[in-house]
Write an enzyme that holds these catalytic residues in place. Structure first.
Site, PDB file in Angstrom:
ATOM      1  N   SER A 144      -5.306  -4.299  -0.647  1.00  0.00           N
ATOM      2  CA  SER A 144      -4.614  -5.406  -1.243  1.00  0.00           C
ATOM      3  C   SER A 144      -3.493  -4.881  -2.079  1.00  0.00           C
ATOM      4  CB  SER A 144      -5.403  -6.243  -2.491  1.00  0.00           C
ATOM      5  OG  SER A 144      -6.947  -6.302  -1.435  1.00  0.00           O
ATOM      6  N   CYS A 193     -12.669 -10.844  -6.046  1.00  0.00           N
ATOM      7  CA  CYS A 193     -12.070  -9.859  -5.249  1.00  0.00           C
ATOM      8  C   CYS A 193     -12.846  -8.543  -5.331  1.00  0.00           C
ATOM      9  CB  CYS A 193     -10.728  -9.529  -5.600  1.00  0.00           C
ATOM     10  SG  CYS A 193     -10.354  -8.262  -4.301  1.00  0.00           S
ATOM     11  N   ASP A 218     -11.994 -12.529  -1.548  1.00  0.00           N
ATOM     12  CA  ASP A 218     -11.117 -11.301  -0.890  1.00  0.00           C
ATOM     13  C   ASP A 218     -12.113 -10.102  -1.091  1.00  0.00           C
ATOM     14  OD1 ASP A 218      -9.463  -9.648   0.296  1.00  0.00           O
ATOM     15  OD2 ASP A 218      -8.011  -9.506  -1.335  1.00  0.00           O
ATOM     16  N   TRP A 239     -14.732  -6.986   0.261  1.00  0.00           N
ATOM     17  CA  TRP A 239     -14.953  -5.951   1.372  1.00  0.00           C
ATOM     18  C   TRP A 239     -16.108  -4.815   0.932  1.00  0.00           C
ATOM     19  CZ3 TRP A 239     -10.433  -5.799  -2.034  1.00  0.00           C
ATOM     20  CH2 TRP A 239     -10.567  -4.941  -3.015  1.00  0.00           C
TER      21      TRP A 239
HETATM   22  P1  FAD Z   1     -14.745   4.765   6.106  1.00  0.00           P
HETATM   23  O1  FAD Z   1     -14.847   6.108   6.511  1.00  0.00           O
HETATM   24  O2  FAD Z   1     -14.519   3.701   6.545  1.00  0.00           O
HETATM   25  O3  FAD Z   1     -16.252   4.223   5.502  1.00  0.00           O
HETATM   26  C1  FAD Z   1     -16.411   3.233   5.019  1.00  0.00           C
HETATM   27  C2  FAD Z   1     -17.753   2.246   5.060  1.00  0.00           C
HETATM   28  O4  FAD Z   1     -18.466   2.885   6.156  1.00  0.00           O
HETATM   29  C3  FAD Z   1     -18.488   2.622   3.793  1.00  0.00           C
HETATM   30  O5  FAD Z   1     -18.408   1.923   2.988  1.00  0.00           O
HETATM   31  C4  FAD Z   1     -19.991   2.804   4.574  1.00  0.00           C
HETATM   32  O6  FAD Z   1     -20.605   1.801   4.185  1.00  0.00           O
HETATM   33  C5  FAD Z   1     -19.784   3.373   5.991  1.00  0.00           C
HETATM   34  N1  FAD Z   1     -20.068   4.638   6.144  1.00  0.00           N
HETATM   35  C6  FAD Z   1     -19.230   5.544   6.729  1.00  0.00           C
HETATM   36  N2  FAD Z   1     -19.640   6.754   6.742  1.00  0.00           N
HETATM   37  C7  FAD Z   1     -20.938   6.730   6.179  1.00  0.00           C
HETATM   38  C8  FAD Z   1     -21.311   7.827   5.659  1.00  0.00           C
HETATM   39  N3  FAD Z   1     -21.439   9.103   6.028  1.00  0.00           N
HETATM   40  N4  FAD Z   1     -22.783   7.636   4.872  1.00  0.00           N
HETATM   41  C9  FAD Z   1     -22.901   6.234   4.285  1.00  0.00           C
HETATM   42  N5  FAD Z   1     -22.155   5.259   4.761  1.00  0.00           N
HETATM   43  C10 FAD Z   1     -21.038   5.544   5.542  1.00  0.00           C
HETATM   44  N6  FAD Z   1     -10.557  -1.077  -0.826  1.00  0.00           N
HETATM   45  C11 FAD Z   1      -9.796  -0.314  -1.778  1.00  0.00           C
HETATM   46  O7  FAD Z   1     -10.264   0.731  -2.272  1.00  0.00           O
HETATM   47  N7  FAD Z   1      -8.808  -1.422  -2.402  1.00  0.00           N
HETATM   48  C12 FAD Z   1      -8.394  -2.521  -1.881  1.00  0.00           C
HETATM   49  O8  FAD Z   1      -7.391  -3.064  -2.602  1.00  0.00           O
HETATM   50  C13 FAD Z   1      -8.999  -2.888  -0.585  1.00  0.00           C
HETATM   51  N8  FAD Z   1      -8.359  -4.141  -0.226  1.00  0.00           N
HETATM   52  C14 FAD Z   1      -9.047  -4.524   1.064  1.00  0.00           C
HETATM   53  C15 FAD Z   1      -8.581  -5.925   1.502  1.00  0.00           C
HETATM   54  C16 FAD Z   1      -9.016  -6.469   2.656  1.00  0.00           C
HETATM   55  C17 FAD Z   1      -8.483  -7.569   3.323  1.00  0.00           C
HETATM   56  C18 FAD Z   1     -10.388  -5.444   3.215  1.00  0.00           C
HETATM   57  C19 FAD Z   1     -10.886  -5.910   4.575  1.00  0.00           C
HETATM   58  C20 FAD Z   1     -10.823  -4.284   2.812  1.00  0.00           C
HETATM   59  C21 FAD Z   1     -10.250  -3.882   1.448  1.00  0.00           C
HETATM   60  N9  FAD Z   1     -10.652  -2.590   1.151  1.00  0.00           N
HETATM   61  C22 FAD Z   1     -10.067  -2.243  -0.160  1.00  0.00           C
HETATM   62  C23 FAD Z   1     -11.573  -1.505   1.636  1.00  0.00           C
HETATM   63  C24 FAD Z   1     -10.803  -0.777   2.649  1.00  0.00           C
HETATM   64  O9  FAD Z   1     -10.053  -1.399   3.790  1.00  0.00           O
HETATM   65  C25 FAD Z   1     -11.572   0.752   3.242  1.00  0.00           C
HETATM   66  O10 FAD Z   1     -12.834  -0.170   3.856  1.00  0.00           O
HETATM   67  C26 FAD Z   1     -12.144   1.454   2.245  1.00  0.00           C
HETATM   68  O11 FAD Z   1     -10.946   2.091   1.611  1.00  0.00           O
HETATM   69  C27 FAD Z   1     -12.951   2.608   2.697  1.00  0.00           C
HETATM   70  O12 FAD Z   1     -12.201   3.057   3.728  1.00  0.00           O
HETATM   71  P2  FAD Z   1     -12.321   4.585   4.466  1.00  0.00           P
HETATM   72  O13 FAD Z   1     -11.716   4.829   5.862  1.00  0.00           O
HETATM   73  O14 FAD Z   1     -11.920   5.677   3.537  1.00  0.00           O
HETATM   74  O15 FAD Z   1     -14.022   4.429   4.547  1.00  0.00           O
END
Ligand code: FAD
Length: 695
Positions: free
Chosen positions: A450, A647, A692, A694
């Site tokens: 966001s 949010c 909003d 996630w």
């Molecule tokens: P990923 O690797 O994609 O992992 C995410 C999820 O996968 C975890 O939460 C968990 O549920 C699962 N997962 C994956 N691997 C494992 C494991 N080994 N063990 C357990 N669980 C696992 N995030 C923010 O921080 N700030 C924001 O402002 C923000 N705004 C957003 C707005 C929108 C509209 C949306 C849809 C999402 C937003 N998010 C925000 C969330 C963000 O998009 C990501 O999902 C988040 O940062 C995680 O991404 P990642 O690739 O690091 O994690």
């Protein structure tokens, strides 16, 4: 059996889950003696429900807002048309599988909406509706739902041929379907026994299911990803049919291949990260980081507070390298990849996945195009069996994808977030061809963040805030960071400034800035009300505060520009663990209070010890503070027609806030829960209760 035709209509979302489920249905249809075509709801020339005489299977996904995806909007408008007669679709026999996520409001609403309008027009279910929950794993409902579909279809065909007018039982079911006939179960058992008796041991000896079971059962007494225990280790298994392969991969040339670069397409632009600041203390439980992106060169990247930005992130180099090693393809990583459809594939509607570019290098595709961390589905596990040499490993993979092994799949694969690399580590004799990975790994999705700024306050810049996601080590995989947040924190390490650095401070020097590919992701509703007099309540603990910083910066500038104008009150409910460690944007929020932009800043700290002098319990979470301010909240929402914005974390916080809102409205208006829910639904419909969220 003569072939009977089925029409599968899908309502696709960006993530492509409905598409892959529809393909699975078509594939299995052929195995059950049916033919099936897939049509997308948006392709109106490909199907015609007004005259459809075949049974129709709908697979309908839902967007985060609870609406059907864009592909279905025209269709929904059409079936909503009040001028249509109530028996307009009375000839239609259909089954519907809705996909949703209970972490979001309006679970499966896309499917429910379409289902209810079809019913209103006289269409009849030939099979109970399924509602699959991505929050707990779609397959928990999808697999048994598909399994029961075939018997229901057979009955539907016989009913339609004997009496077209006869209506079929009409019910809705959210849980597992156990409809397969005993006769069919027996058939599957026999087939599986046959398959198991053909499993080859590494030495080329044929082993039976019994001997494999004994071998595994004798080695361990605790189940794990790799090992099973009785009764599963001794069970006869029902496993999914082997998914047909459909891709042929050619690796061309090893020298002088130009490095493939991410193209500026699909609305993405490469922009410099002009600033990165750690917002939390080093000893905070989670590390939050603010990024400032310089979007001044991109006219297209205009945004409003409340919008988000998609970031493209790569898979980790170390994981790509290890995957190449496991696939024995390290020497070919710079080869150009050509992907073609396998001639004579039996897969229905087979297509080369659009997310795999032609002529990209192998390393590029594994790094930027495929979600190699995704959790393998059961069909993928089944396909891996045929590329596994060791008999015990084969047996365990079969167990994990079998009906009998569902609990083990859920705990050791799905809930442990196991990825294909974890499987290849656990089953070292498994060496699948590249084509199998390309067939089963989904598209690497961008991550959304966001906007935590207003362009009025920061022209040409956008701020994003994220928590570095940490997954602790488990028996199934080593400790790791979230894919995007783990990459971002490494990517900005050269410019990362410590906690306490003023956001406004200029970075000395012009050293090469890291860059990132981003695309604006506008929200249709999550914006400040168009009438500035409308009071606003914002609930945003942790990084959920991000869009509200944008709202407040915007409002501050609007107030400066219109000093005579009247503005509605702004309330912010914020929460974090410790006041001194992870109170994000503390100085900026206090400044907003000081200059009158923010009328009320209400905070709580869930892990701070109460002072010895405190006599009453301190509020721990944002919802506790909402209760303390229940009267104000009810007045703002019910009398002053204000807006409530929530949010952040979808899993716990958003649900708790929603329950608290029901409680407040119920108490305030003396309503029971059902009537309070109606009021809250009305607020949502009026776009005065916006989320909003996630997970
Ligand atoms: P990923 O690797 O994609 O992992 C995410 C999820 O996968 C975890 O939460 C968990 O549920 C699962 N997962 C994956 N691997 C494992 C494991 N080994 N063990 C357990 N669980 C696992 N995030 C923010 O921080 N700030 C924001 O402002 C923000 N705004 C957003 C707005 C929108 C509209 C949306 C849809 C999402 C937003 N998010 C925000 C969330 C963000 O998009 C990501 O999902 C988040 O940062 C995680 O991404 P990642 O690739 O690091 O994690």
């Amino acid at each position: 059996m003569t072939e009977e035709a089925v029409c599968v209509v899908i309502c696709k979302s960006k993530r492509g889950q409905a598409q892959s489920i529809a393909e699975e249905i078509c594939q299995q249809a052929a195995e059950h003696g049916f033919t099936a075509d897939i049509s997308c709801l948006s392709k109106h020339d490909k199907y015609n429900l007004d005259s459809e005489s075949r049974p129709v299977v709908f697979v309908v996904s839902t967007t985060g807002d609870g609406d059907p995806p864009d592909t279905a909007l025209k269709f929904v408008r059409k079936i909503k048309n009040k001028s249509l007669p109530h028996d307009h679709l009375s000839h239609l026999r259909y089954a519907l599988l809705g996909l949703g996520d209970t972490n979001y409001a309006n679970f499966c609403n896309g499917g429910k909406t379409i289902d209810s309008y079809l019913q209103k027009l006289g269409a009849k279910h030939f099979y109970a509706t399924g509602h699959a929950d991505d929050g707990t794993g779609l397959e928990v409902v999808v697999d048994p739902w598909i399994e029961g579909l075939w018997d229901a279809l057979k009955k539907a065909f016989s009913t339609m041929s004997t009496s077209d007018q006869q209506t079929l039982s009409d019910c809705t079911q959210d849980s597992n379907h156990q409809n397969a006939s005993d006769q069919k179960k027996n058939l599957e058992v026999d087939l599986q026994l046959l398959k198991l008796s053909e499993v080859d041991s590494p030495k080329g000896k044929t082993v039976t299911s019994d001997s494999i079971a004994t071998e595994i059962g004798s080695t361990s007494s605790v189940a794990s990803l790799k090992e099973s225990v009785p009764p599963l280790s001794e069970s006869v298994l029902n496993v999914p049919a082997l998914p047909p392969s459909y891709l042929e991969i050619l690796l061309v040339g090893t020298e002088n291949v130009e490095e493939t670069v991410l193209p500026d397409k699909d609305g993405y632009f490469e922009v410099p990260i002009s600033k990165a600041v750690q917002l939390t203390q080093d000893d905070a439980v989670k590390t939050a980081i603010l990024l400032e992106l310089d979007i001044s060169q991109q006219q297209e990247q205009v945004y409003q507070p409340g919008d988000a930005f998609d970031i493209l992130c790569p898979n980790r180099d170390s994981e790509v390298e290890e995957l190449l090693l496991k696939l024995d393809l390290q020497m070919q990583k710079n080869c150009t990849v050509q992907v073609n459809l396998l001639k004579n594939t039996s897969k229905k509607a087979a297509k080369v996945p659009l997310h795999i570019p032609q002529n990209g290098s192998l390393q590029f595709i594994l790094t930027w195009c495929l979600e190699i961390r995704s959790t393998p589905k059961k069909a993928f596990l089944r396909a891996l069996v045929d590329f596994t040499q060791n008999a015990s490993e084969k047996r365990r993979l079969l167990e994990l994808c079998s009906k009998q092994g569902s609990a083990d799949y859920n705990s050791f694969v799905r809930d442990s977030s196991v990825c294909v690399l974890d499987l290849l580590r656990a089953f070292p004799s498994c060496c699948p061809p590249l084509s199998l990975l390309f067939e089963h790994l989904p598209k690497l999705q961008p991550r959304a963040y966001s906007a935590a700024s207003s362009s009025l306050q920061h022209p040409g810049k956008v701020h994003l805030v994220f928590n570095v996601v940490e997954f602790p080590a488990r028996p199934e995989h080593p400790a790791r960071k979230g894919l995007c947040t783990g990459w971002l924190v490494d990517h900005v390490s050269s410019i990362l400034e410590p906690h306490g650095t003023a956001l406004a401070s200029e970075r000395p020097g012009t050293s090469a800035l890291p860059k990132v590919h981003v695309r604006a992701r506008p929200s249709s509703t999550f914006h400040l009300p168009s009438d500035p007099c409308v009071p606003v309540v914002m609930v945003g603990p942790g990084t959920g505060v991000a869009p509200f910083i944008g709202f407040l910066q915007q409002r501050e500038k609007e107030r400066e520009a219109n000093q005579e104008a009247t503005f509605g009150e702004m309330w912010l409910f914020f929460g974090c663990r410790h006041k001194d460690k992870d109170f994000l944007f503390r100085e900026e929020l206090e400044k907003f209070v000081h200059n009158g932009t923010l009328s009320h800043l209400i905070v709580c700290f869930s892990r701070d010890e109460p002072d010895a002098a405190e006599t009453v319990n301190r509020p721990t979470y944002v919802q506790h503070n909402l209760i303390l301010h229940a009267k104000n909240l009810a007045k703002i929402l019910l009398e002053d027609k204000g807006c409530l914005y929530v949010c952040g974390d979808a899993k716990n916080m958003a649900k708790d806030v929603n329950d608290t809102l029901l409680e407040i409205i119920g108490n305030e208006l003396q309503l029971d829960k059902l009537d309070a829910m109606k009021i809250v639904a009305g607020l949502r419909e009026d776009k005065r209760y916006l989320q909003d969220i996630w997970s």
